[in-house]
Design an enzyme around this catalytic site. Sequence first.
Site: not given
Length: 334
Positions: A61, A127, A129, A151, A192-194, A280
């Site tokens: 990209l 998103s 976000e 982001y 979630t995965r963490k 953050r």
Amino acid sequence: MKKALITGITGQDGSYLCEHLLDLGYEVHGIVRRVALEQPEQRLGRLKAVLDKVQIHPANLDSYPSIFHVFSREHFDECYHLAAQSFVAESFADGFSTMATNINGTHYVLAALRELQPQCRFYFAGSSEMFGKVRETPQRESTPFYPRSPYGISKCAGFQLTVNYREAYGMFCCNGILFNHESPRRGLEFVTRKVTRGVARIKAGLASELRLGNLDAKRDWGHARDYITAMHLMLQQPTPDDYVVATGETHSVRELCELAFSEAGLDYRDYVKIDQSVYRPAEVDLLIGDAAKARSVLGWRPHVDFAGLIKEMVHADLEAVGSSPRAELALAGS
Ligand code: NAP
Ligand code: GDD
């Protein structure tokens, strides 16, 4: 047979979308970074089951010529632009590269399409976000954006570029405004995965604690397999438009922990430690989407609820770490 190009095909959504399009009879092409071709085991892992059915094009990209080259060699009916630096926390650490990849990358894809194949239908991975410090709740297509991270800002720019190419050049360009969606294929750094991976490692005796940031943050979490179907539906409509895709339910990171640990017979309060360094600089506290338009126009709806999603992820990680009840039984019986 329709031909589709997926940027970001090696990612969570790209891999599910690839499988979905193959099931629908599409010829599927994907762009991957060249380094992925050198390490297929690690970097093409999510495509393992379908790799021999997909045509891969090396491109990045960050390079307009590499994108242009792909579109000059093949003609596509649909282009799903999913590739991005997608980790919000990383965008605070390195906002410049996030902006460069996400904004310029989207512009390169749109510009190459306009030049070489303006009839190709285009999907942009917008998103929730972008709603950031939310201006209304729940958030819908008309809710003003107030991004809270580099982001989020980059996704607002990609969204506006997509609208602009639609309006200025009459191209069939759609924005999905997708709320968080997860799966056993989710990257390890996302919360979630963490958590589900952390649960599995604790259960297996490989870790004794899990360090997390803001447990009070709330998200509208769905299953990636449900969400990628909305992307496809958007490009099958008579006119291009923008759609919110969400479950309409919100849960906190704390609830996520309660559910995931209890699924493995554990109490999260015994293991979760707060780590201020994971907070953050600016947070998105509450996201909850209103997908009424996607429901009525696309006929889309989610099939997996929050509890079902977390259960699937915990069990996949237990299995992967080798501590599932089945694996434990097998070990005990040997
Ligand atoms: P992901 O798992 O992080 O996948 C990102 C993909 O982008 C990977 O295939 C990655 O390739 C590729 N990529 C990154 N930089 C690239 C570059 N410079 N050149 C070429 N490819 C590059 O993300 P995801 O969860 O599937 O999300 C897909 C898209 O939806 C992203 O744009 C994300 O921002 C957006 N989105 C996601 C969610 C969500 O909850 N999942 C919600 C809203 C929007 P490598 O494998 O080489 O790294
Ligand atoms: N990653 C992470 N790690 N997040 C944590 C942690 C932690 O240890 N502890 C608490 N959180 C909180 C974050 O502060 C955030 O409020 C929330 O958990 C979700 O974080 P992520 O899973 O990293 O996802 P995200 O919401 O920032 O971004 C994801 O969803 C967006 C859609 O809203 C990504 O997939 C983006 O690409 C996507 O656009």
